[in-house]
Design a protein around this motif. Structure first.
Motif, mmCIF file in Angstrom:
data_model
loop_
_atom_site.group_PDB
_atom_site.id
_atom_site.type_symbol
_atom_site.label_atom_id
_atom_site.label_comp_id
_atom_site.label_asym_id
_atom_site.label_seq_id
_atom_site.Cartn_x
_atom_site.Cartn_y
_atom_site.Cartn_z
ATOM 1 N N ALA A 29 -12.138 -0.403 -1.326
ATOM 2 C CA ALA A 29 -12.351 0.904 -1.952
ATOM 3 C C ALA A 29 -13.087 0.827 -3.284
ATOM 4 O O ALA A 29 -13.653 1.818 -3.734
ATOM 5 C CB ALA A 29 -11.006 1.605 -2.161
ATOM 6 N N THR A 30 -13.089 -0.344 -3.915
ATOM 7 C CA THR A 30 -13.652 -0.410 -5.267
ATOM 8 C C THR A 30 -15.171 -0.537 -5.254
ATOM 9 O O THR A 30 -15.759 -1.115 -4.339
ATOM 10 C CB THR A 30 -13.054 -1.591 -6.058
ATOM 11 N N THR A 31 -15.794 0.014 -6.284
ATOM 12 C CA THR A 31 -17.225 -0.180 -6.515
ATOM 13 C C THR A 31 -17.454 -1.032 -7.759
ATOM 14 O O THR A 31 -18.597 -1.226 -8.181
ATOM 15 C CB THR A 31 -17.940 1.170 -6.694
ATOM 16 N N THR A 50 0.824 -1.212 0.000
ATOM 17 C CA THR A 50 0.000 0.000 0.000
ATOM 18 C C THR A 50 0.857 1.259 0.000
ATOM 19 O O THR A 50 0.458 2.301 -0.529
ATOM 20 C CB THR A 50 -0.920 0.018 1.238
ATOM 21 N N ALA A 64 -8.773 1.058 -7.677
ATOM 22 C CA ALA A 64 -10.162 0.754 -7.338
ATOM 23 C C ALA A 64 -11.126 1.503 -8.243
ATOM 24 O O ALA A 64 -12.137 0.948 -8.684
ATOM 25 C CB ALA A 64 -10.429 1.096 -5.872
ATOM 26 N N ASP A 65 -10.820 2.755 -8.528
ATOM 27 C CA ASP A 65 -11.733 3.599 -9.307
ATOM 28 C C ASP A 65 -11.778 3.226 -10.780
ATOM 29 O O ASP A 65 -12.815 3.402 -11.434
ATOM 30 C CB ASP A 65 -11.328 5.069 -9.167
ATOM 31 N N THR A 91 -7.178 -3.644 0.930
ATOM 32 C CA THR A 91 -7.505 -2.217 0.980
ATOM 33 C C THR A 91 -8.171 -1.768 -0.322
ATOM 34 O O THR A 91 -9.153 -1.033 -0.318
ATOM 35 C CB THR A 91 -6.241 -1.383 1.233
ATOM 36 N N THR A 92 -7.632 -2.220 -1.440
ATOM 37 C CA THR A 92 -8.204 -1.862 -2.738
ATOM 38 C C THR A 92 -9.599 -2.461 -2.900
ATOM 39 O O THR A 92 -10.505 -1.799 -3.426
ATOM 40 C CB THR A 92 -7.285 -2.351 -3.878
ATOM 41 N N ALA A 100 -8.807 -4.467 6.034
ATOM 42 C CA ALA A 100 -7.960 -3.864 5.006
ATOM 43 C C ALA A 100 -6.563 -3.683 5.568
ATOM 44 O O ALA A 100 -6.209 -2.615 6.051
ATOM 45 C CB ALA A 100 -8.539 -2.530 4.546
ATOM 46 N N HIS A 128 -3.966 2.661 -4.468
ATOM 47 C CA HIS A 128 -5.070 1.721 -4.240
ATOM 48 C C HIS A 128 -6.424 2.347 -4.594
ATOM 49 O O HIS A 128 -7.330 1.649 -5.052
ATOM 50 C CB HIS A 128 -5.059 1.181 -2.806
ATOM 51 N N ILE A 129 -6.542 3.673 -4.437
ATOM 52 C CA ILE A 129 -7.780 4.344 -4.829
ATOM 53 C C ILE A 129 -7.880 4.432 -6.350
ATOM 54 O O ILE A 129 -8.947 4.209 -6.937
ATOM 55 C CB ILE A 129 -7.867 5.747 -4.207
#
Length: 403
Positions: free
Chosen positions: A112-114, A63, A78-79, A108-109, A102, A74-75
């Motif tokens: 954060a993901t949708t 991370t 995820a996005d 952690t990822t 996480a 990681h964001i």
């Protein structure tokens, strides 16, 4: 179906991690842009350099290792993922996903993901059958996570049984099916009813049935996954619908009727999987009914037949009814389809083991105007929902572009 798709491949620490190299290669060959996250344990089985070479992208391990100062890795991962695949998924990463833990780059990822998540479990046969693992997977399935079933055979530990990672070809196929399905109902407005209605006798007692809502919830989730705008009208249920669904809660048959009619004119597909009471008390006591003798006589009256009402008012809607029967299933299903002007009727014999209420599986026959169109063996209700929606999508497309 995978060309241009952004896939995030998570590799956790099991011996099957070596298969992730073939999976990554096949995804790239199919045209997907693949980025890889490995757990520390996974690097004990296969090197990050191997995955970096196959994916043509840096492999993410920690991370706190930030490759690009302009983004939080990681964001950003995820996005930008269209689909997340975890293969192999150990019991450990499945538990982290279920509990929201996480503590490394991958978990952690995932938090954060949708993006939709496809999980391919791989572990010892006894681990796979352990109640904790089973409960974690059931919880994740309720949240919309999809699974690629592990294979049965010789495991690395020496046991023979279920727990072997699905072959890379099967995982790629599951990813392709996801993207194919995700557009099959795009732009369609779908209305699903679920659960059992409640007809009050007094403030503490009511008449109802054994419906859990599981079948309706699975259908609503599957429709949402296919890109539809879904409204779920739910009465009494014992399960929770998937996150992201628009849920309208009702209690009685009359409330469900009004909620359905309020949406009917603007709906493309209606799937009536709720178990609606046929009768209700003529009068509802304002206070608790007291014992006054050895017997109690209740006067009941018919409720409005919601499915028949929809059939009578149908214009261009595709209407699907359900028939839970104990005998003469085909005769009752075809009679319901014709009398209530349905396009399809999904029928099951609730006396059969593995079918009906309060179980995760179902055994159904699907009838159209021409008779039996599909006979499904015992499947999970999620699989039944997928098969049903595929059939609906095919029939609607055929109606628009006849052969």
């Amino acid at each position: 179906m995978l060309k241009g798709k952004r896939i995030l491949l998570g590799i956790s620490g099991g011996i099957a991690a070596y298969k992730a190299a073939a999976l990554c290669s096949k995804l790239v060959q199919a045209g997907a842009a693949v980025k890889v996250i490995m757990t520390e344990s996974a690097t004990k089985f296969i090197t990050p350099l191997t995955l970096q070479t196959l994916s043509r992208h840096p492999v993410y391990l920690d991370t706190f290792d930030e490759f690009e100062p302009a983004v939080v890795s990681h964001i950003d991962l995820a996005d930008h993922a269209d689909l997340v695949i975890i293969a192999p998924a150990t019991a450990n990463i499945i538990a982290k996903m279920a509990t929201g833990l996480a503590d490394d780059m991958l978990s952690t990822t995932l938090l954060a993901t949708t993006a939709p998540i496809l999980v391919a479990p791989a572990m010892n046969v006894h681990m796979y059958a352990h109640p904790a693992v089973d409960q974690n997977m059931a919880l994740l399935a309720e949240r919309g996570v999809r699974f690629v079933e592990p294979g049965t055979g010789q495991l690395a530990c020496g046991y023979v049984g279920k727990g072997r990672l699905a072959e890379p070809e099967d995982i790629v196929k599951a990813a392709e099916q996801w993207f194919a399905q995700s557009q099959s109902l795009a732009g369609k407005r779908v209305l699903v009813t679920a659960g059992g209605t409640v007809e009050r006798l007094d403030p503490v007692r009511y008449l109802t049935n054994d419906s859990s809502g599981l079948m309706g919830f699975a259908i609503a989730e599957a429709a949402m996954n296919r890109g539809a705008d879904v409204t779920l009208i739910a009465a009494k249920t014992t399960a929770q619908p998937a996150a992201g669904l628009h849920v309208v809660r009702v209690e009685s048959a009359e409330q469900m009727l009004q909620a359905v009619l309020a949406k009917y004119a603007e709906t493309d597909i209606v799937i009536k999987s709720a178990a609606v009471a046929d009768y209700r008390p003529v009068s509802v006591a304002a206070s608790k009914i007291k014992k006054t003798g050895d017997t109690l006589v209740l006067e009941l009256e018919r409720t409005t037949d919601i499915l028949k009402t929809l059939g009578e008012q149908k214009q261009s809607q595709f209407l699907v009814g359900f028939a839970a029967e104990t005998d003469n299933v085909m005769a009752y299903a075809m009679d319901k389809l014709q009398r209530k002007n349905c396009d399809l009727v999904v029928a099951n014999d609730i006396t059969r083991e593995g079918a009906g209420f309060n179980v995760d599986t179902n055994i159904v026959d699907i009838y159209g105007p021409e008779g039996l169109v599909a006979s499904l063996p015992q499947l999970t209700k999620r699989e039944v929902a997928d098969r049903l929606l595929s059939l609906i999508a095919e029939r609607m497309e055929r109606a628009v572009t006849p052969e």
